[in-house]
Motif scaffolding. Structure first.
Motif, PDB file in Angstrom:
ATOM      1  N   VAL A 246       0.819  -1.216   0.000  1.00  0.00           N
ATOM      2  CA  VAL A 246       0.000   0.000   0.000  1.00  0.00           C
ATOM      3  C   VAL A 246       0.855   1.269   0.000  1.00  0.00           C
ATOM      4  CG1 VAL A 246      -1.970  -1.111   1.102  1.00  0.00           C
ATOM      5  CG2 VAL A 246      -0.211  -0.032   2.519  1.00  0.00           C
ATOM      6  N   ARG A 247       2.072   1.170  -0.456  1.00  0.00           N
ATOM      7  CA  ARG A 247       2.994   2.309  -0.393  1.00  0.00           C
ATOM      8  C   ARG A 247       2.824   3.323  -1.514  1.00  0.00           C
ATOM      9  NH1 ARG A 247       8.959   1.375  -2.627  1.00  0.00           N
ATOM     10  NH2 ARG A 247       8.389   0.774  -4.725  1.00  0.00           N
ATOM     11  N   ASP A 248       2.052   3.013  -2.539  1.00  0.00           N
ATOM     12  CA  ASP A 248       2.004   3.849  -3.742  1.00  0.00           C
ATOM     13  C   ASP A 248       1.597   5.293  -3.467  1.00  0.00           C
ATOM     14  OD1 ASP A 248       2.896   1.736  -5.235  1.00  0.00           O
ATOM     15  OD2 ASP A 248       0.926   1.243  -6.076  1.00  0.00           O
ATOM     16  N   GLY A 249       0.606   5.517  -2.617  1.00  0.00           N
ATOM     17  CA  GLY A 249       0.186   6.880  -2.323  1.00  0.00           C
ATOM     18  C   GLY A 249       1.295   7.682  -1.671  1.00  0.00           C
ATOM     19  N   ALA A 250       1.949   7.077  -0.675  1.00  0.00           N
ATOM     20  CA  ALA A 250       3.060   7.747   0.008  1.00  0.00           C
ATOM     21  C   ALA A 250       4.209   7.993  -0.963  1.00  0.00           C
ATOM     22  CB  ALA A 250       3.533   6.900   1.192  1.00  0.00           C
ATOM     23  N   LEU A 251       4.517   7.001  -1.765  1.00  0.00           N
ATOM     24  CA  LEU A 251       5.628   7.122  -2.706  1.00  0.00           C
ATOM     25  C   LEU A 251       5.363   8.212  -3.744  1.00  0.00           C
ATOM     26  CD1 LEU A 251       8.374   6.102  -3.597  1.00  0.00           C
ATOM     27  CD2 LEU A 251       7.197   4.320  -4.932  1.00  0.00           C
ATOM     28  N   SER A 252       4.125   8.326  -4.195  1.00  0.00           N
ATOM     29  CA  SER A 252       3.849   9.366  -5.194  1.00  0.00           C
ATOM     30  C   SER A 252       4.030  10.762  -4.599  1.00  0.00           C
ATOM     31  CB  SER A 252       2.457   9.191  -5.802  1.00  0.00           C
ATOM     32  OG  SER A 252       1.455   9.425  -4.855  1.00  0.00           O
ATOM     33  N   TYR A 253       3.623  10.960  -3.349  1.00  0.00           N
ATOM     34  CA  TYR A 253       3.849  12.262  -2.714  1.00  0.00           C
ATOM     35  C   TYR A 253       5.344  12.534  -2.548  1.00  0.00           C
ATOM     36  CZ  TYR A 253      -0.919  13.640  -1.524  1.00  0.00           C
ATOM     37  OH  TYR A 253      -2.215  14.063  -1.577  1.00  0.00           O
ATOM     38  N   VAL A 254       6.088  11.541  -2.118  1.00  0.00           N
ATOM     39  CA  VAL A 254       7.532  11.724  -1.935  1.00  0.00           C
ATOM     40  C   VAL A 254       8.199  12.040  -3.267  1.00  0.00           C
ATOM     41  CG1 VAL A 254       9.675  10.506  -1.363  1.00  0.00           C
ATOM     42  CG2 VAL A 254       7.735  10.447   0.218  1.00  0.00           C
ATOM     43  N   ARG A 255       7.832  11.332  -4.311  1.00  0.00           N
ATOM     44  CA  ARG A 255       8.414  11.606  -5.632  1.00  0.00           C
ATOM     45  C   ARG A 255       8.093  13.020  -6.106  1.00  0.00           C
ATOM     46  NH1 ARG A 255       7.219   5.781  -8.486  1.00  0.00           N
ATOM     47  NH2 ARG A 255       9.176   4.804  -7.843  1.00  0.00           N
ATOM     48  N   GLU A 256       6.845  13.453  -5.898  1.00  0.00           N
ATOM     49  CA  GLU A 256       6.473  14.805  -6.309  1.00  0.00           C
ATOM     50  C   GLU A 256       7.217  15.851  -5.492  1.00  0.00           C
ATOM     51  OE1 GLU A 256       2.312  15.565  -6.686  1.00  0.00           O
ATOM     52  OE2 GLU A 256       1.995  13.843  -7.981  1.00  0.00           O
ATOM     53  N   ALA A 257       7.443  15.573  -4.221  1.00  0.00           N
ATOM     54  CA  ALA A 257       8.208  16.503  -3.380  1.00  0.00           C
ATOM     55  C   ALA A 257       9.651  16.587  -3.853  1.00  0.00           C
ATOM     56  CB  ALA A 257       8.144  16.064  -1.923  1.00  0.00           C
ATOM     57  N   ILE A 258      10.248  15.451  -4.131  1.00  0.00           N
ATOM     58  CA  ILE A 258      11.637  15.421  -4.602  1.00  0.00           C
ATOM     59  C   ILE A 258      11.774  16.175  -5.919  1.00  0.00           C
ATOM     60  CG2 ILE A 258      13.429  13.875  -5.526  1.00  0.00           C
ATOM     61  CD1 ILE A 258      12.504  11.838  -3.351  1.00  0.00           C
ATOM     62  N   ALA A 259      10.793  16.018  -6.797  1.00  0.00           N
ATOM     63  CA  ALA A 259      10.837  16.679  -8.109  1.00  0.00           C
ATOM     64  C   ALA A 259      10.459  18.159  -8.029  1.00  0.00           C
ATOM     65  CB  ALA A 259       9.898  15.955  -9.078  1.00  0.00           C
ATOM     66  N   GLY A 260       9.996  18.607  -6.871  1.00  0.00           N
ATOM     67  CA  GLY A 260       9.590  19.996  -6.739  1.00  0.00           C
ATOM     68  C   GLY A 260       8.217  20.280  -7.317  1.00  0.00           C
ATOM     69  N   GLU A 261       7.444  19.231  -7.571  1.00  0.00           N
ATOM     70  CA  GLU A 261       6.109  19.403  -8.141  1.00  0.00           C
ATOM     71  C   GLU A 261       5.092  19.820  -7.090  1.00  0.00           C
ATOM     72  OE1 GLU A 261       5.344  15.701 -10.113  1.00  0.00           O
ATOM     73  OE2 GLU A 261       7.064  15.957 -11.455  1.00  0.00           O
ATOM     74  N   ILE A 262       5.389  19.546  -5.836  1.00  0.00           N
ATOM     75  CA  ILE A 262       4.573  20.033  -4.731  1.00  0.00           C
ATOM     76  C   ILE A 262       5.506  20.693  -3.720  1.00  0.00           C
ATOM     77  CG2 ILE A 262       2.721  18.345  -5.016  1.00  0.00           C
ATOM     78  CD1 ILE A 262       3.872  16.821  -2.599  1.00  0.00           C
ATOM     79  N   ASP A 263       4.961  21.603  -2.961  1.00  0.00           N
ATOM     80  CA  ASP A 263       5.708  22.299  -1.928  1.00  0.00           C
ATOM     81  C   ASP A 263       5.650  21.449  -0.662  1.00  0.00           C
ATOM     82  OD1 ASP A 263       6.985  24.151  -0.352  1.00  0.00           O
ATOM     83  OD2 ASP A 263       5.343  25.610  -0.369  1.00  0.00           O
ATOM     84  N   ALA A 264       6.758  20.841  -0.304  1.00  0.00           N
ATOM     85  CA  ALA A 264       6.807  19.916   0.826  1.00  0.00           C
ATOM     86  C   ALA A 264       7.655  20.475   1.955  1.00  0.00           C
ATOM     87  CB  ALA A 264       7.386  18.574   0.378  1.00  0.00           C
ATOM     88  N   VAL A 265       7.156  20.334   3.169  1.00  0.00           N
ATOM     89  CA  VAL A 265       7.876  20.702   4.375  1.00  0.00           C
ATOM     90  C   VAL A 265       8.131  19.419   5.150  1.00  0.00           C
ATOM     91  CG1 VAL A 265       7.781  21.982   6.547  1.00  0.00           C
ATOM     92  CG2 VAL A 265       6.757  22.964   4.472  1.00  0.00           C
ATOM     93  N   VAL A 266       9.400  19.169   5.471  1.00  0.00           N
ATOM     94  CA  VAL A 266       9.761  17.976   6.240  1.00  0.00           C
ATOM     95  C   VAL A 266      10.685  18.399   7.372  1.00  0.00           C
ATOM     96  CG1 VAL A 266      10.846  15.692   6.208  1.00  0.00           C
ATOM     97  CG2 VAL A 266       9.578  16.506   4.182  1.00  0.00           C
ATOM     98  N   PRO A 267      10.228  18.246   8.613  1.00  0.00           N
ATOM     99  CA  PRO A 267      11.120  18.520   9.743  1.00  0.00           C
ATOM    100  C   PRO A 267      12.217  17.452   9.808  1.00  0.00           C
ATOM    101  CG  PRO A 267       8.813  18.523  10.432  1.00  0.00           C
ATOM    102  CD  PRO A 267       8.871  17.954   9.036  1.00  0.00           C
TER     103      PRO A 267
END
Length: 155
Positions: free
Chosen positions: A24-45
């Motif tokens: 069930v990792r696909d949803g999490a992985l897609s967000y992480v990939r988009e964050a890495i690519a700069g496609e979404i604005d991600a904040v990670v402490p």
């Protein structure tokens, strides 16, 4: 996904799940990939990486070396906004948040970071963040997927 609901704060469970082989990792992985690519604005402490390391080694069975390598690679992502501060005011605010809505201290801290950073949506695998009114919460797993994840972890 679009950045319309961003910026997004990534909770520990999302980071850990994205780095596993869970079915069930696909949803999490897609967000992480988009964050890495700069496609979404991600904040990670930064502390979320230590939490994800603990989750990967304790619940998913990864070795310390493998978890460290995976999260070290994630840390190389330059388009993510890495929250690198832990001032007393944020810690006190996090503890206050935790006490006010009855969540653990880490969730209170992440909520306070979300507030400080103007985060619109916290990405998570559980519903604890839904207790906060200052931002939206997106639980990335459906109830069925959460059951599937728990079954996967039991094996």
């Amino acid at each position: 996904m679009s950045d319309a609901d961003g910026p997004y704060l990534f909770d520990v469970g999302v980071i850990a799940l994205a780095h596993t082989t869970a079915p069930v990792r696909d949803g999490a992985l897609s967000y992480v990939r988009e964050a890495i690519a700069g496609e979404i604005d991600a904040v990670v402490p930064y502390p979320a990486l230590f939490g994800a390391h603990a989750v990967l080694t304790t619940y998913y069975g990864y070795s310390n070396a493998d978890a460290s390598r995976l999260l070290g690679n994630f840390l190389d992502a330059k388009r993510i906004h890495w929250y690198d501060r832990m001032p007393e005011a944020v810690v006190r605010g996090g503890l206050s948040q935790a006490g006010d809505v009855n969540v653990d201290g880490w969730d209170g801290y992440y909520a306070q970071v979300a507030i400080e950073e103007g985060v619109n949506t916290v990405l998570t695998i559980d519903d604890d963040f839904e207790r906060f009114d200052a931002f939206d919460t997106e639980v990335i797993l459906s109830p069925e997927e959460f059951i599937e994840l728990n079954e996967f972890l039991e094996n």
